[in-house]
Every structure is written in structure tokens, then in C-alpha cells.
Design a protein around this motif. Sequence first.
Motif, short mmCIF file in Angstrom:
data_model
loop_
_atom_site.label_atom_id
_atom_site.label_comp_id
_atom_site.label_asym_id
_atom_site.label_seq_id
_atom_site.Cartn_x
_atom_site.Cartn_y
_atom_site.Cartn_z
N TRP A 43 0.83 -1.21 0.00
CA TRP A 43 0.00 0.00 0.00
C TRP A 43 0.86 1.26 0.00
CZ3 TRP A 43 -0.06 3.56 4.08
CH2 TRP A 43 -1.02 4.57 3.98
N ASP A 45 3.62 1.67 -1.40
CA ASP A 45 4.16 1.86 -2.74
C ASP A 45 3.13 2.41 -3.71
OD1 ASP A 45 6.71 1.06 -2.10
OD2 ASP A 45 6.53 -0.95 -2.95
N TRP A 46 1.84 2.21 -3.42
CA TRP A 46 0.79 2.67 -4.35
C TRP A 46 0.72 4.20 -4.41
CZ3 TRP A 46 -3.26 -1.11 -1.86
CH2 TRP A 46 -2.98 -2.41 -2.28
N LYS A 47 0.86 4.85 -3.31
CA LYS A 47 0.98 6.31 -3.19
C LYS A 47 -0.27 7.12 -3.52
CE LYS A 47 5.13 6.21 -1.71
NZ LYS A 47 5.32 6.37 -0.26
N GLY A 49 -4.39 7.23 -4.56
CA GLY A 49 -5.63 6.46 -4.58
C GLY A 49 -6.83 7.29 -4.97
N ARG A 113 -7.10 4.83 -13.35
CA ARG A 113 -5.83 4.22 -13.81
C ARG A 113 -5.04 5.23 -14.64
NH1 ARG A 113 -6.86 0.51 -18.63
NH2 ARG A 113 -7.07 2.63 -19.47
N ARG A 118 -3.54 4.00 -7.92
CA ARG A 118 -3.24 2.58 -7.78
C ARG A 118 -4.18 1.84 -6.83
NH1 ARG A 118 2.19 1.53 -9.40
NH2 ARG A 118 2.45 2.58 -11.41
N TYR A 119 -5.04 2.55 -6.11
CA TYR A 119 -5.99 1.86 -5.25
C TYR A 119 -7.27 2.69 -5.14
CZ TYR A 119 -4.38 4.83 -1.25
OH TYR A 119 -4.05 5.86 -0.40
N PHE A 170 -6.01 -2.61 -9.38
CA PHE A 170 -6.06 -1.72 -8.22
C PHE A 170 -6.09 -2.50 -6.92
CE2 PHE A 170 -6.82 1.45 -11.25
CZ PHE A 170 -6.93 2.70 -10.66
N GLY A 171 -5.53 -1.88 -5.86
CA GLY A 171 -5.83 -2.31 -4.51
C GLY A 171 -7.25 -1.90 -4.18
N ASN A 344 0.58 8.71 1.59
CA ASN A 344 -0.23 8.43 0.40
C ASN A 344 -1.26 9.54 0.23
OD1 ASN A 344 1.17 5.99 0.37
ND2 ASN A 344 -0.65 4.78 -0.08
N HIS A 380 5.41 6.68 -7.51
CA HIS A 380 5.12 5.31 -7.12
C HIS A 380 6.37 4.63 -6.55
CE1 HIS A 380 1.91 5.66 -10.44
NE2 HIS A 380 1.30 5.79 -9.26
#
Length: 477
Positions: A43, A45-47, A49, A113, A118-119, A170-171, A344, A380
Motif C-alpha cells: 500500500w 508503494d501505491w501512493k 488512490g 488508472r 493505484r488503489y 487496483f488495490g 499516500n 510510485h
Amino acid sequence: MRMKAAPLVLALVLLGRPLAVRADEGAYVPETDPLVLKKLAAWQDWKFGFMAHWGPYSQWGVVESWSICSEDVPWCARPPGISYVDYKKKYEQLPLTFNPTKFDPDAWARAARDAGMRYVVFTTKHHDGFSMFDTRQTGYRITAPDVPFHTNPRANITKEVFDAFRAQGFGIGAYFSKADWHNSDYWAPEWATPTRNNNYDTRKYPKRWQRFVDFTHRQIGELTSQYGRIDILWLDAGWVNPHSHPHALAYSDEVPWPQDIDMPGLAALARRNQPGLIVVDRAVGGKYEDYRTPEQQVPDRPLPYPWETCMTMGDSWSYKPNDRYKSARELVHILVDVVAKGGNFLLNVGPDATGQLPKPALERMRDIGKWMKVNGGAIHASHPIAPYAEGKLRFTQLKDGSVNVIYLADEGEALPATITLKGLQMTPGSAARLLGSDARLTTTQKDGTTTIAIPQRATQPLAGAYAWTIRLTSVRR
């Protein structure tokens, strides 16, 4: 959303907005479960959302849930000329006309996207108690027979959102309000409902409260067992917690009695169904707040625990006609600032009554995406590196040791011909390059400072960018 004011460790980003959450109530308790730690590292790393507050209230374009709360605060205001009782009845009938036939979760996921997100965190149930999923625990749900949308193939909205975003890699985060203002075991109809809290003493009526706890656990059980992989359980309504407030004042946002939802049991249930699940019992502190969520705010410095700024793209969490959206430039700058401090950025958009993301929001997501295509590698999977910021510069470091120097540009500003770094020095043999350009950058070091010369031809293809990124292959401090 909208909770109590935070201590001054946080700097408010939006002028005129109320401070909204206790970001550090109680000591942070580090997670020890290896599966949760692995998920938490992913999570981090996703940064970036995507969040969506959506429900029948979008038909009116009013604040989500809060207009049926009887507190005397700005976000609970109702239109003049209507009594609270009449307003609440009309609000609770909104599902009878909710038919978002243009709902297209695949379009949402593509837009997110393409913006570099990323989530996703989606409101499965807000404080008003309306479930945006096919729960068996209440008739106040999107798939109920009296809701027009229940015949639509995509009627189970939460499932459709999760499936669409999961298909895009996605997360998946499930927002869930621990408060439920429609449930008669939370807001009991025998008594008035003066505040956001449950309206009876849980010590005096323990069986009634236990029924509500059981109801909540059953809904969490459904969400975590019937909707595929879920990465984050994002619990709102932090006032629902085991703490007592013996000196609480009448009509305040606290009550003397505890509202113990049995978080140990709830978390255990959720993680049996979803091993490694991140649990965010936000604004409560303790063992079940795996990361913290400053709301509408950015810390003025890095925090010593995992954290996420949740923020609206406009002024409102839910859809509001003619909302005032932040510019793409401002949003990129906030993203960079948050990430440089180790956090994030969860950016919220309120879909409209038809199920579409508003045009201004889509425009900003497209513009952010254009910037991220060039600079996303500096965002990211990065982590903070001191000194984090110098004037208009922000710094991030990648796992290979390279460092990104991100220059936050004002409207109409050109990238300077030289950039001087005081807190970072390049190691011998290190190189510098401008992301999005093949031009060579020359560097000099003297008296503990590094100067990077940027030829004009390097910046021409990137003119008008919201920010520029210079990557240094290695540094020493």
C-alpha cells in the motif's frame, strides 16, 4: 467523513475548511502480523488512490449523511423552512427514486488508472445507514425491491466497483461507517437524536447495543467474504469506540458512555476472511489503526507511522452541483508534497445522481494523468529522503538509491536555468537527467552545494508542466 479537529502537528491545506480529524489520538501501535505488514508495504508503494462518496444523497447534491444529524455545525445545515423531522423523512425516502442508469464502474476505473492512481476506497455504507451493497441485514440497501435500480444488472454497486477496479490492477478498499443512523439499535426511535452518537446509554441497555454490534459484524462478514479480494477495511465514524467520556457536555460530539463495537472481534472476523487485511479504525488510535488518515490536511513534516491524506477534489465529499474543484496543478503539488513526506494521497470525487463522474473531475484526472506519465516514476514506490523540501523543491528516493528532485512550478513559470541543492550532494560519477527529456544536464559541486544546469532545449518539450523532475542516480548526505 468530517471529524474532530486535529492537533497543530497538521497544517491545513484548504483555507476556510474546518479541521476535520484527530490524526494522532493515542499512541500509534505498530502492526506485527507479517501478512498485514506485507500488505501495508505494498500500500505504501501505491501512493495515489481514488475515493468515491456516493449514495442516494447525490440526487439532491447535498452533503453525504450529515444533513440528518441534528448538530449545530455548518456541514449539518438544512434548507430553511422545513422542520428537522420532515427533512429526515424526505431524506430517508431518497432511495425510492435512486436509479443511476449511467453508472459505469469500468469508466471510473479507467479514469483512475489513467490518472496514475493505484488503489480505490469506495463508500459501501455511510453514516446514514444506506448500504451500497447487497446486504441481507437490512432492507435499507441498493438492491431492495423498492429501489428502482435493483433490477439493473449492476445493482450490487459495491461488487461492480470492486470487480472493475480489481480488473485494472487496483488495490481495493472498503469504506464502512461504524455508525448507522438508520438502525433502530443505534438511533433508537424512542428518544431524540441530538448528535452523531447513539442516543441511549449503552451501559443501561447493553442487550440493545449488543444487537447493533452483532449487526455490524454480520455486515463486515458479508463484505469480507462475498466481494473478492479486499486490501483495506477503511472504518469511519471514529466516535464509535470503547472510550468513555464522563465529562461530556450535552449536545456535544461526545457522550458519557462507551460505544464499543468490539474491534478485536471485528478485525479477527475480517482477517479470517481476508488474511493480511489492512484495518483502519480511523481517528481512534491503538491496535486497529494500521495507518492514519489526516482529513483535508497535509502534515507539515513526515510522520513516524504510515499515513494517508484523504482530500476532496472539490469542496464537498459527495456530489455538489457547481462544486469548486481544485486545479490539476494544485492537486499535483499536493500529491508531490504528501509523497515527499512519506504519505499516500487519497483523492475523493463524488459521482452524480446518474452514476457518472462530473466532467470537471474527469478533466483534472486526465491532466494529472498526463503529468504522471512523465513523472509517475518519481511518485510510485518511492520513499522520503531528508531534507524532504527546499523552497519549491521536493525530494523522493527510489529503491535503487536514485533521488528525484521535483520542482513545483507556478502558473506560467519556466524551469530555472540552474537549480541549487543544499541538503543533497551527488556522489562521484552520479548523473542527472530531466524526466521527459534526453538532454544532458551538467552538475557542479562546491562548498557542500550541488548546482544543476538545465539547458533551455531540455525544457521546451515540457513547457507548462505543473512540476519537473530531475533524477539523480545517487547522492550522499
